[in-house]
Design an enzyme around this catalytic site. Structure first.
Site, PDB file in Angstrom:
ATOM      1  N   HIS A 157      16.406   6.948  20.555  1.00 44.96           N
ATOM      2  CA  HIS A 157      16.151   8.072  21.471  1.00 44.96           C
ATOM      3  C   HIS A 157      16.267   7.545  22.892  1.00 44.96           C
ATOM      4  O   HIS A 157      16.066   6.372  23.163  1.00 44.96           O
ATOM      5  CB  HIS A 157      14.735   8.595  21.199  1.00 44.96           C
ATOM      6  CG  HIS A 157      14.377   9.857  21.904  1.00 44.96           C
ATOM      7  ND1 HIS A 157      14.013   9.885  23.235  1.00 44.96           N
ATOM      8  CD2 HIS A 157      14.281  11.142  21.457  1.00 44.96           C
ATOM      9  CE1 HIS A 157      13.714  11.125  23.581  1.00 44.96           C
ATOM     10  NE2 HIS A 157      13.873  11.912  22.526  1.00 44.96           N
ATOM     11  N   ASP A 203       9.231   2.022  17.642  1.00 44.00           N
ATOM     12  CA  ASP A 203       9.058   3.438  17.952  1.00 44.00           C
ATOM     13  C   ASP A 203       8.798   4.164  16.636  1.00 44.00           C
ATOM     14  O   ASP A 203       9.683   4.304  15.800  1.00 44.00           O
ATOM     15  CB  ASP A 203      10.333   3.953  18.638  1.00 44.00           C
ATOM     16  CG  ASP A 203      10.337   5.464  18.851  1.00 44.00           C
ATOM     17  OD1 ASP A 203       9.417   6.149  18.376  1.00 44.00           O
ATOM     18  OD2 ASP A 203      11.294   5.945  19.494  1.00 44.00           O
ATOM     19  N   GLN A 234       8.967   9.207  14.686  1.00 43.22           N
ATOM     20  CA  GLN A 234       9.459   9.979  13.551  1.00 43.22           C
ATOM     21  C   GLN A 234       9.045   9.409  12.208  1.00 43.22           C
ATOM     22  O   GLN A 234       9.453   9.921  11.162  1.00 43.22           O
ATOM     23  CB  GLN A 234      10.995  10.066  13.626  1.00 43.22           C
ATOM     24  CG  GLN A 234      11.533  10.731  14.872  1.00 43.22           C
ATOM     25  CD  GLN A 234      11.187  12.202  14.968  1.00 43.22           C
ATOM     26  OE1 GLN A 234      10.921  12.858  13.957  1.00 43.22           O
ATOM     27  NE2 GLN A 234      11.189  12.744  16.177  1.00 43.22           N
ATOM     28  N   LYS A 252       3.948  15.467  17.068  1.00 46.16           N
ATOM     29  CA  LYS A 252       4.871  15.515  15.937  1.00 46.16           C
ATOM     30  C   LYS A 252       4.135  15.388  14.607  1.00 46.16           C
ATOM     31  O   LYS A 252       4.771  15.471  13.543  1.00 46.16           O
ATOM     32  CB  LYS A 252       5.929  14.410  16.072  1.00 46.16           C
ATOM     33  CG  LYS A 252       6.819  14.550  17.305  1.00 46.16           C
ATOM     34  CD  LYS A 252       7.827  13.424  17.393  1.00 46.16           C
ATOM     35  CE  LYS A 252       8.574  13.432  18.720  1.00 46.16           C
ATOM     36  NZ  LYS A 252       9.495  14.566  18.865  1.00 46.16           N
ATOM     37  N   CYS A 283      18.630  14.043  22.505  1.00 40.79           N
ATOM     38  CA  CYS A 283      18.306  12.892  23.353  1.00 40.79           C
ATOM     39  C   CYS A 283      18.809  11.593  22.737  1.00 40.79           C
ATOM     40  O   CYS A 283      18.151  10.546  22.817  1.00 40.79           O
ATOM     41  CB  CYS A 283      16.805  12.799  23.620  1.00 40.79           C
ATOM     42  SG  CYS A 283      16.177  14.145  24.637  1.00 40.79           S
TER      43      CYS A 283
END
Length: 406
Positions: free
Chosen positions: A121, A199, A202, A225, A364
């Site tokens: 991202h 990261d 997700q 999220k 993104c």
């Protein structure tokens, strides 16, 4: 293992209509909906408990502090951090990544190297580019193959004693590809002394996270999220690493002593939590974790993987569908286009008229789109409350888009 309709009943918004059609919400990789239990906790903070934390001796302040620190402990257990003070509250993944890149400035020098991947991202690209501008370090990128899978043989070649940071996502937001971060971390530990940043924006909503087993230095994710309010997030950092690095923001809460002659900093986690925090949101994040754990992370993963498998099967039954990352290990996302017909945004607008919410565009992740020579994709992304019937509605909508755009 669970009653999907009972779960859906906990989300008031899922009962609404959009353009005269029942809402089919398939944009969970952008943000998930919030269960009533989380919204109630958030609202109760402002109606019954509103006070600043850590700074008052009065009852409301002490109660607010207890609730927020209880949430920190829930998060610690959720990601299996060794200490609760390794959990830093942030506004989200983007702030966490920027915080890390900023506090590492003094650790890098000219010609040092930072490795990221093609699947990142923008939030895991731009902060490192800014760090390179500040220090003279160089940015290296792990390439992908035609299936969107990272080429780890090239990663082996990129790793060296010059490598100071390796920062990759655990799951691609654009394609849903699950990256082999265990292997990436093992290779990094073996071949360099680099800081490892993961990261987890997700991944944290979709399967079990264990930062100790993972052996990363930093792990970041967003609350919004994973069924919590927007403006909430977490940065996990190893105790020794955080102790060794400087603060990010300066202000209240993060000091031990302050005078015009100089300032000393508070211990963890407060060293990195300057200013008034998002108390209500942070407490509600703990409630979102309660929601996830009540259902069970294995149940969530199983259900969402079944949805993904079903969606891919039904879409591939249509002619002229291209799914990106089709052959890769994925979770929670199917990203596709109609071959030679219109653009992704056209499909998205048609689906919206049918009450189906998907995301269209580059998500993104412009480098990924450039790699595949496309402007963007249609992305359907799943959560625990989604159903197979909703995927049928999506597929029928795609059929209609094919007829209208051909």
């Amino acid at each position: 293992m669970f009653d999907i309709q009972e779960i859906r009943s906990q989300f008031t918004i899922l009962g609404r209509e959009v353009n005269g059609k029942p809402l089919v919400y398939l944009d969970n990789a952008a943000t998930s909906q919030k269960p009533d239990s989380v919204l109630e906790v958030w609202n109760n903070y402002y109606t019954d408990l509103n006070a600043n934390v850590h700074r008052g001796i009065h009852t409301l302040s002490q109660l607010a502090t207890e609730e927020m620190e209880l949430s920190r402990i829930k998060i610690q257990k959720f990601i299996n951090a060794k200490h609760d003070f390794e959990v830093i509250f942030t506004k989200g993944t983007t702030e966490g990544l920027n915080l890390i890149s900023y506090i590492l400035t003094q650790k890098l020098k000219k010609d040092d190297e930072i490795i990221i991947s093609y699947l990142e991202h923008h939030s895991n690209i731009v902060p490192w580019q800014l760090l390179c501008e500040r220090t003279g370090a160089k940015l290296k990128v792990i390439p992908i193959d035609e299936n969107g899978i990272l080429q780890l043989d090239i990663f082996d070649q990129l790793l060296s004693e010059k490598t100071k940071v390796v920062s990759v996502n655990q799951v691609s937001n654009a394609l849903g590809i699950v990256n082999p971060i265990e292997e990436i971390i093992l290779k990094t530990r073996k071949n360099s002394g680099a800081y490892i940043v993961i990261d987890g924006a997700q991944s944290a909503p979709h399967f079990t996270i264990d930062v100790q087993k993972m052996d990363c230095d930093f792990f970041v994710f967003s609350g919004h999220k994973m069924y919590a309010p927007m403006g909430t997030g977490v940065l996990y950092g190893k105790h020794a690493v955080l102790e060794d690095l400087p603060p990010f923001h300066g202000g209240g809460e993060m000091i031990a002593t302050c005078s015009f002659d100089g300032t000393t900093y508070a211990g963890l986690p407060f060293k990195y939590e300057a200013g008034t925090p998002n108390v209500g949101g942070n407490i509600a994040l703990g409630s979102a974790i309660d929601f996830i754990q009540k259902i069970g992370q294995e149940n969530i993963q199983h259900h969402e993987n079944a949805l993904l498998e079903y969606a891919q099967k039904k879409l591939l039954e249509l002619e002229g569908i291209k799914i990106y990352g089709e052959k890769a290990n994925r979770t929670g996302v199917v990203s596709f286009n109609l071959k030679e017909i219109g653009i992704a945004s056209d499909v998205g607008m048609i689906l919206d008229k049918l009450g189906v919410a998907v995301r269209t565009g580059h998500h993104c992740t412009q480098p990924i789109m450039e790699f595949f020579h496309i402007a963007g994709t249609v992305r359907a992304s799943f959560a625990i409350y989604n159903t197979f019937e909703e995927i049928d509605v999506l597929v029928e909508g795609v059929k209609k888009a094919q007829r209208m755009l051909s």
